[in-house]
Design a protein around this motif. Structure first.
Motif, mmCIF file in Angstrom:
data_model
loop_
_atom_site.group_PDB
_atom_site.id
_atom_site.type_symbol
_atom_site.label_atom_id
_atom_site.label_comp_id
_atom_site.label_asym_id
_atom_site.label_seq_id
_atom_site.Cartn_x
_atom_site.Cartn_y
_atom_site.Cartn_z
ATOM 1 N N THR A 5 0.822 -1.069 -0.015
ATOM 2 C CA THR A 5 -0.131 -0.041 -0.141
ATOM 3 C C THR A 5 0.790 1.241 -0.065
ATOM 4 N N GLN A 6 0.480 1.902 -0.823
ATOM 5 C CA GLN A 6 1.421 3.196 -1.057
ATOM 6 C C GLN A 6 0.309 4.630 -1.188
ATOM 7 N N PRO A 7 0.644 5.776 -0.904
ATOM 8 C CA PRO A 7 0.089 6.826 -1.103
ATOM 9 C C PRO A 7 0.109 7.227 -2.721
ATOM 10 N N THR A 8 -1.215 7.859 -3.038
ATOM 11 C CA THR A 8 -1.461 7.767 -4.398
ATOM 12 C C THR A 8 -0.388 9.033 -4.935
ATOM 13 N N SER A 9 -0.077 10.161 -4.073
ATOM 14 C CA SER A 9 0.740 11.270 -4.764
ATOM 15 C C SER A 9 1.591 11.793 -3.466
ATOM 16 N N MET A 10 2.488 12.392 -3.908
ATOM 17 C CA MET A 10 3.385 13.270 -3.033
ATOM 18 C C MET A 10 3.959 14.216 -3.593
ATOM 19 N N ASP A 11 4.390 15.332 -2.940
ATOM 20 C CA ASP A 11 5.130 16.576 -3.482
ATOM 21 C C ASP A 11 6.256 16.595 -2.774
ATOM 22 N N CYS A 12 7.384 17.206 -3.135
ATOM 23 C CA CYS A 12 8.493 17.366 -2.635
ATOM 24 C C CYS A 12 9.338 18.816 -3.485
ATOM 25 N N ALA A 13 9.916 19.519 -2.469
ATOM 26 C CA ALA A 13 10.594 20.541 -3.099
ATOM 27 C C ALA A 13 12.218 20.082 -3.581
ATOM 28 N N GLU A 14 12.331 20.786 -4.708
ATOM 29 C CA GLU A 14 13.814 20.361 -5.345
ATOM 30 C C GLU A 14 14.935 20.769 -4.412
ATOM 31 N N GLY A 15 15.584 19.675 -4.182
ATOM 32 C CA GLY A 15 16.718 19.701 -3.235
ATOM 33 C C GLY A 15 16.640 19.234 -1.939
ATOM 34 N N ARG A 16 15.441 18.964 -1.741
ATOM 35 C CA ARG A 16 14.788 18.362 -0.225
ATOM 36 C C ARG A 16 14.932 16.792 -0.502
ATOM 37 N N PRO A 76 17.692 11.375 -1.371
ATOM 38 C CA PRO A 76 18.097 12.363 -0.493
ATOM 39 C C PRO A 76 18.161 13.862 -0.702
ATOM 40 N N HIS A 77 18.330 14.242 -2.076
ATOM 41 C CA HIS A 77 18.390 15.249 -2.663
ATOM 42 C C HIS A 77 17.355 15.439 -4.072
ATOM 43 N N ALA A 78 16.051 15.599 -3.994
ATOM 44 C CA ALA A 78 15.597 15.253 -5.094
ATOM 45 C C ALA A 78 15.637 16.449 -6.036
ATOM 46 N N THR A 79 15.741 15.932 -7.439
ATOM 47 C CA THR A 79 15.641 16.916 -8.255
ATOM 48 C C THR A 79 14.532 16.877 -9.429
ATOM 49 N N LEU A 80 14.268 17.592 -10.379
ATOM 50 C CA LEU A 80 13.131 17.535 -11.047
ATOM 51 C C LEU A 80 13.032 16.343 -11.762
ATOM 52 N N ARG A 81 14.251 15.763 -12.205
ATOM 53 C CA ARG A 81 14.187 14.572 -13.005
ATOM 54 C C ARG A 81 13.776 13.480 -11.975
ATOM 55 N N ASP A 82 13.549 13.783 -10.781
ATOM 56 C CA ASP A 82 13.143 12.404 -10.015
ATOM 57 C C ASP A 82 11.424 12.269 -10.236
ATOM 58 N N THR A 83 10.755 13.406 -10.895
ATOM 59 C CA THR A 83 9.384 13.182 -10.833
ATOM 60 C C THR A 83 9.137 11.961 -11.815
ATOM 61 N N ALA A 84 8.423 11.120 -11.064
ATOM 62 C CA ALA A 84 8.079 10.104 -11.661
ATOM 63 C C ALA A 84 6.920 9.100 -10.705
ATOM 64 N N VAL A 85 6.399 7.965 -11.392
ATOM 65 C CA VAL A 85 5.820 7.045 -10.426
ATOM 66 C C VAL A 85 6.604 6.285 -9.887
ATOM 67 N N TYR A 86 6.509 5.921 -8.423
ATOM 68 C CA TYR A 86 7.405 5.157 -7.595
ATOM 69 C C TYR A 86 6.671 3.678 -7.225
ATOM 70 N N TYR A 87 7.274 2.716 -7.531
ATOM 71 C CA TYR A 87 6.503 1.548 -7.160
ATOM 72 C C TYR A 87 7.137 0.577 -6.110
ATOM 73 N N CYS A 88 6.630 0.198 -4.940
ATOM 74 C CA CYS A 88 7.180 -0.509 -4.088
ATOM 75 C C CYS A 88 6.744 -1.976 -4.317
ATOM 76 N N VAL A 109 8.253 16.775 -8.102
ATOM 77 C CA VAL A 109 9.439 17.389 -7.384
ATOM 78 C C VAL A 109 9.222 18.881 -8.062
ATOM 79 N N HIS A 110 9.007 19.810 -7.215
ATOM 80 C CA HIS A 110 8.488 21.220 -7.579
ATOM 81 C C HIS A 110 10.070 22.212 -7.373
#
Lengths: 111, 113
Positions: A5-16, A76-88, A109-110
């Motif tokens: 079970t995973q959350p449907t969506s998440m946001d993150c600021a670039e560099g965080r 550890p340091h998200a970039t715009l290129r990390d915007t994707a669907v992540y599957y566990c 990633v914003h």
């Protein structure tokens, strides 16, 4: 294979750091936790996997709780290129190695 | 870094025609897989292949589908008589061991008209 079970969506600021949770409460002792991601409609990309110990590679860290019922993928340091669907994905047991994908978490990633 | 390559990137075929999707897995890998993803839906497992035989297949992989490793480098998926609902992205993957990480190609977009 155990269900995840995973959350449907998440946001993150670039560099965080991006922390993506996953619950797999029915995981059995010989099943691994795998993380993949899919950018646009490209092929899924392997990120990391683990059994019970925490793991780290050049892409991410994987933290698995002691009871193995949940895990967290850390970028550890998200970039715009990390915007994707992540599957566990929990994999192992009696399967022949197939991956069973769920809906995953859409990470945005914003700037 | 070695990668899985798939050809063609886009295949357009008339309904009822046969289509062959091609994949070149990573050279020392021993396990091979096909998955598909209908637009907007989950990635779905089709079949796994090891030691020149199918080791597991899903309900989707019916008699219209077949896989082959015709030589030491290629791995193919054949759909004998395509249907409109076969339109999807088809991904090939390979792994060194049964539970080693699978590495995916960028897929073939199959469009059935």
């Amino acid at each position: 294979d155990a269900k995840t079970t995973q959350p449907t969506s998440m946001d993150c600021a670039e560099g965080r750091a991006a922390n993506l949770p996953c619950n797999h409460s029915t995981i059995s002792g010989n099943e691994y936790v795998y993380w993949y991601r899919q950018i646009h409609s490209q092929g899924p990309q392997y990120i990391i996997h683990g059994l019970k110990n925490n793991e780290t590679n050049e892409m991410a860290s994987l933290i698995i709780t002691e009871d193995r019922k949940s895990s967290t993928l850390i970028l550890p340091h998200a970039t715009l290129r990390d915007t994707a669907v992540y599957y566990c994905i929990v994999r192992g047991g009696t399967s022949y190695g197939k991956l069973t994908f769920g809906q995953g978490t859409i990470l945005t990633v914003h700037p | 870094e070695p990668e899985v390559t798939q050809t063609p990137s886009h295949q357009v075929t008339q309904m009822g025609q046969e289509v062959i999707l091609r994949c070149v897995p990573i050279s020392n890998h021993l396990y091979f897989y096909w998955y598909r993803q209908i637009l907007g839906q989950k990635v779905e497992f089709l079949v796994s292949f090891y030691n020149n035989e199918i080791s597991e297949k899903s309900e989707i992989f019916d008699d219209q589908f077949s896989v082959e490793r015709p030589d030491g480098s290629n791995f193919t998926l054949k759909i004998r008589s395509t249907k409109l609902e076969d339109s999807a992205m088809y991904f090939c993957a390979s792994s060194l061991g049964q539970f080693q990480p699978q590495h995916f190609g960028d897929g073939t977009r199959l469009s059935i008209l």
